[in-house]
Design a protein around this motif. Structure first.
Motif, short mmCIF file in Angstrom:
data_model
loop_
_atom_site.label_atom_id
_atom_site.label_comp_id
_atom_site.label_asym_id
_atom_site.label_seq_id
_atom_site.Cartn_x
_atom_site.Cartn_y
_atom_site.Cartn_z
N TYR A 234 64.00 -7.86 -105.35
CA TYR A 234 64.35 -6.84 -105.03
C TYR A 234 64.10 -7.32 -102.61
CZ TYR A 234 65.40 -2.21 -101.65
OH TYR A 234 66.26 -1.56 -100.83
N GLU B 133 82.62 -4.61 -95.07
CA GLU B 133 81.46 -3.77 -95.22
C GLU B 133 80.37 -5.20 -95.11
OE1 GLU B 133 83.47 -6.04 -99.39
OE2 GLU B 133 83.94 -5.07 -98.11
N THR C 108 73.47 1.99 -94.39
CA THR C 108 73.85 0.50 -94.40
C THR C 108 72.21 0.08 -95.13
OG1 THR C 108 74.63 -1.66 -93.56
CG2 THR C 108 72.82 -0.53 -91.79
N ALA C 109 73.04 -0.46 -95.59
CA ALA C 109 71.56 -1.99 -96.13
C ALA C 109 71.31 -3.22 -95.00
CB ALA C 109 71.64 -2.35 -97.87
N ALA D 259 74.55 -4.28 -94.45
CA ALA D 259 75.53 -4.77 -95.41
C ALA D 259 75.44 -3.39 -96.48
CB ALA D 259 75.24 -5.20 -97.37
N ALA D 260 77.07 -2.82 -96.93
CA ALA D 260 77.53 -1.71 -97.38
C ALA D 260 76.67 -1.53 -98.83
CB ALA D 260 78.88 -1.02 -97.64
N SER D 261 76.93 -2.63 -99.22
CA SER D 261 75.80 -2.43 -100.75
C SER D 261 74.44 -3.26 -100.82
CB SER D 261 76.97 -2.17 -101.88
OG SER D 261 76.05 -2.95 -103.15
N ARG D 262 73.60 -2.63 -101.38
CA ARG D 262 72.27 -3.20 -101.38
C ARG D 262 72.43 -4.24 -102.48
NH1 ARG D 262 67.95 -1.30 -99.37
NH2 ARG D 262 67.66 1.39 -98.51
N THR D 263 73.35 -4.23 -103.85
CA THR D 263 73.70 -5.10 -104.96
C THR D 263 74.48 -5.93 -103.81
OG1 THR D 263 73.55 -3.47 -106.09
CG2 THR D 263 74.37 -5.81 -106.50
N ARG D 264 75.03 -5.78 -102.71
CA ARG D 264 75.88 -7.46 -102.17
C ARG D 264 74.72 -7.65 -101.25
NH1 ARG D 264 78.28 -11.48 -102.18
NH2 ARG D 264 79.54 -12.14 -100.48
#
Length: 803
Positions: A87, A740, A708-709, A766-771
């Motif tokens: 992470y 995003e 957002t992340a 980024a909108a996604s933490r995975t991204r």
């Protein structure tokens, strides 16, 4: 039997290292144990990730020594380490090193050893004179490696000779790692007592017999240094007897933490409701996250202790995190009174040996309740049932060096994986935590009023612009605050004054040319400290004498501007010469356990006024404090950071809550140049929800957390051109991104130079933490392929500051 093991070493590389196991270790080595392994010319302590029989297909080196017979990391802690590494984009070996305070159990040193060429030279005796320093050193090193300090005793001018031999390639530096004998600690740090049931044997020396007899006549635990006053050579005798199991020697860990009598209060309606909700979750045996939002003085600590008692009654362990070392002794004293010997304490004011001893007590299951600061989130609590994070909003929970984890978020993940209950408490929750309530991730528990029906303090805002127009002086204190302090001193009450800035004067400026005196290593101004008569950089520690003339234009019109906590203390002594005043900031609490000495004196009313920085703003419950003054509420508001308003609101609300916690009502005076700023207005009104809604609107519009992340990418180098080039390459590497994902920068960091390193940064949203994680991992691979130094690229996931 497994012949190989994969080891994670504390180096900035994302890979395990495979080693062969000698026959003596093949049965003993297990996953989670620490082991000493060679890497280049060094010997490092790593953690075994896997033991196996899979041949690596290449020649591998052999491990040297097993540090632990039993694993120090169980499966839950290893899972947590791997999650943190993924992470926060940190090497697993460095994560594992940060998770245990057991470094004191292994002694590391640098020694000189012969290379193959040097060994051949030594054997052939090619050097002319036996008394030649080079010849003497080579002959000594032919026997075994030695440290430079040992060689310096044997050979004149050894250091110069060693450098010459190293340049020729005849010797090399090796790092060694060996077990440290815990019994060799100083006698002032050891507690001695008789081992239960131990009987003296026939062959004891005279000091050993006298020591044994003394402990028979004086049963119980004693500080070894005190015993030495009564028994000659007691230290040597005690260590000898301890090795034979006749005495017990252990580090003196909790000698200065006193149990504080705590009356168990009757819970009010809101406290009872919160306690029952946590108890139900504990009984269900599953994961549940709660946010306990209670105004200052609402009795959160009593709820914490009741919940811990409920966990213990079910045979489960509890972990409580506090943000500051200053809070640990006070909280620990209450917990020791309530839970006795079941309590262990972990914080950085203890020595490494003391922390290791407490950690072992927790691992062995002797301590079921742990009170700790940030790194205590990794404590090996057995059958963990409850994690409490007090003042969960506090920035101290964020680690500012690798691995850059957030203690609160790690606590939540550990509770989720361990099927435990996590309770986050604060009067001013972080926006992320309060937003998680709205999203249904956390359950909200509220304590909307103070215990015993005590009123919240009255808050008054003083506009320092108007004060200047009326008085025509730039005074530290307004007339209103001076009058309020005088009133409290006459009533024999106590006062807290906050100024979140150290030193006497913030900077020195020339009135002729306008230049400021800056640090030679950092792009920041030097702060004047009056007591030490020095200019100090608060980042790198550089010091110089205060200037009598301007270094640039030689003008004598040098002015000391701005005020810090030391100036506040000085001006108070001038205004109130008979008042007893004490200051608490990083300059006055640098000594070990000095936090508690100052706070204990203030609680005992040995002082009338406590002046300090943010460390005095939270957690302290001192009933006779009836006035809190904020000397300047504007410090921090002008920072180039999207969290500036949130931090200001939290600090003002927390420090205001120190007033009126006893039977006497409290008052707060806030001095500011920005009386209309929403953070200051809502803090004065003690209205969290209005601030939350206003700040959330700003974050949503600007696409900042929690919408957002976010990651901060920092590039640093001693060469400005090199730092700029790396930052530019990162910008090109990311290139155009979909909607995003947004990249800000590269640009100079707000502090462009720090400790002789030039700094450039980028912000990645980024909108996604995975991204976000995928992008950061690809950037790490890019930096590795480019061969950049491991220290040149810093990735900070979920940063709390953009400085």
């Amino acid at each position: 039997m497994p012949a190989y093991c994969d080891v994670s070493l504390p180096v900035p590389l994302d890979q395990p290292f495979t080693y062969s196991l000698p026959e003596t270790l093949q049965q003993r080595a297990r996953r989670g144990c620490r082991i000493v392994a060679p890497l280049g010319g060094r010997k490092l302590v790593g953690v075994i990730l896997r033991v196996h029989d899979d041949p690596p297909g290449r020649e591998v080196r052999e491990t040297l020594r097993l540090v632990d017979e039993e694993p120090v990391f169980d499966e839950d802690l290893l899972w947590l380490a791997e999650w943190i590494a993924r992470y926060y984009c940190a090497p697993l070996g460095e994560v594992l090193r940060a998770m245990t305070p057991l470094s004191s159990e292994v002694r590391t040193a640098k020694v000189y050893a012969l290379t193959d060429t040097g060994r051949a030279v030594a054997r052939q005796l090619l050097l002319a004179q036996d008394n030649d320093p080079a010849a003497v050193i080579l002959k000594l090193l032919e026997k075994r490696p030695f440290s430079s300090s040992y060689l310096a005793k044997k050979v004149p001018a050894a250091q110069k000779t060693l450098q010459s031999l190293k340049r020729k390639g005849w010797i090399e530096i090796e790092e060694t790692a060996a077990g440290r004998d815990p019994l060799r600690a100083p006698s002032t740090k050891l507690i001695v007592e008789r081992t239960a049931g131990a009987q003296p044997v026939a062959k004891l020396s005279k000091p050993e017999r006298e020591l044994f007899a003394y402990l028979e006549l004086h049963p119980g635990a004693h500080l070894l240094a005190d015993v030495e006053k009564a028994v000659k050579k007691a230290a040597r005798a005690a260590r000898s007897l301890a090795r034979r199991g006749l005495l017990t020697l252990r580090p003196d860990t909790l000698v200065e933490i006193r149990a504080q009598p705590v009356q168990e209060h009757v819970l009010n309606e809101h406290q009872q409701r919160a306690f029952e909700a946590v108890c139900q979750s504990l009984e269900s045996g599953g994961y549940q996250a709660y946010l306990l939002q209670g105004v200052t003085g609402s009795g959160k600590t009593e709820v914490y202790m009741r919940c811990i008692g409920a966990a213990l009654s079910q045979g489960r362990g509890a972990l409580m995190l506090v943000p500051e070392i200053a809070l640990t002794p006070a909280v620990s004293g209450q917990f020791l009174s309530r839970f006795g010997d079941q309590v262990a304490i972990l914080h950085s004011a203890f020595s490494s040996a003391e922390r290791a001893e407490q950690w072992r007590q927790i691992q062995d299951g002797k301590a079921r309740v742990v009170v700790a600061t940030r790194s205590g989130v990794f404590a090996p609590v057995q059958n963990l049932g409850l994690i409490i994070v007090d003042e969960e909003h506090d920035g101290s929970y964020k680690q500012e060096e690798t691995p850059r984890y957030h203690g609160r978020d790690v606590a939540v993940m550990r509770a989720r994986h361990s099927r435990a209950v996590v309770l986050l408490g604060s009067a001013t929750p972080s926006l992320e935590s309060r937003y998680n309530v709205q999203r249904g991730k956390y359950t909200l528990l509220e304590l909307p009023e103070r215990i015993a029906g005590r009123p919240m303090p009255e808050v008054e805002i003083v506009d320092m612009r108007q004060e200047f127009l009326e008085t025509r002086t730039l005074a530290v204190f307004s007339r209103r605050l001076v009058d309020a302090i005088q009133l409290r001193l006459e009533a024999n009450e106590q006062v807290i004054l906050l100024l979140n800035r150290r030193g006497f004067a913030s900077f020195v400026a020339c009135r002729s040319c306008g230049s400021r005196l800056e640090c030679v290593n950092c792009a920041v101004t030097l702060t004047y400290h009056h007591r030490e008569r020095r200019m100090l950089c608060h980042y790198c520690g550089y010091t110089e004498r205060p200037p009598a003339h301007c270094p640039k234009c030689e003008s004598e019109y040098v002015q000391f501007l701005g005020a810090g906590s030391e100036r506040v203390e000085n001006d108070l002594h001038l205004l109130f010469p008979r008042a007893r005043i004490v200051r608490m900031d990083r300059d006055t609490v640098s000594g070990k356990r000095s936090y508690e000495r100052i706070l204990q004196g203030f609680r005992a009313h040995e002082y009338d006024v406590l002046v300090g920085t943010q460390m005095i703003a939270k957690g302290h419950d001192i009933p006779k404090v009836t006035l809190v003054g904020v000397v300047s509420a504007d410090i921090g508001l002008g920072m180039p950071d999207f969290r500036a308003a949130e931090r200001t609101f939290q600090l003002l609300t927390q420090v205001a809550g120190r007033a009126g916690r006893g039977h006497l009502p409290g008052q707060v005076v806030i001095q500011t140049m920005n009386p209309d700023h929403y953070a200051i207005r809502f803090a004065a009104a003690q209205n969290y929800m209005q601030f939350f809604e206003k700040e959330l609107q700003f974050r949503r519009m600007m696409r900042y957390p929690p919408f957002t992340a976010l990651a901060k990418i920092l590039v640093r180098s001693k060469s400005q051109a090199e730092a700029m080039e790396m930052a530019t390459e990162i910008g090109k590497f990311f290139g155009p991104q979909p909607k995003e994902v947004k990249l800000l920068g590269p640009a100079e960091a707000p502090i462009p130079k720090l400790k002789q390193e030039f700094r450039y940064q980028l912000l990645l949203k980024a909108a996604s933490r995975t991204r976000l994680n995928e992008l950061l991992q690809s950037l790490r691979a890019f930096a590795l392929a480019k061969g950049w130094p491991s220290t040149s690229l810093i990735l900070d996931v979920d940063p709390l500051t953009l400085l």
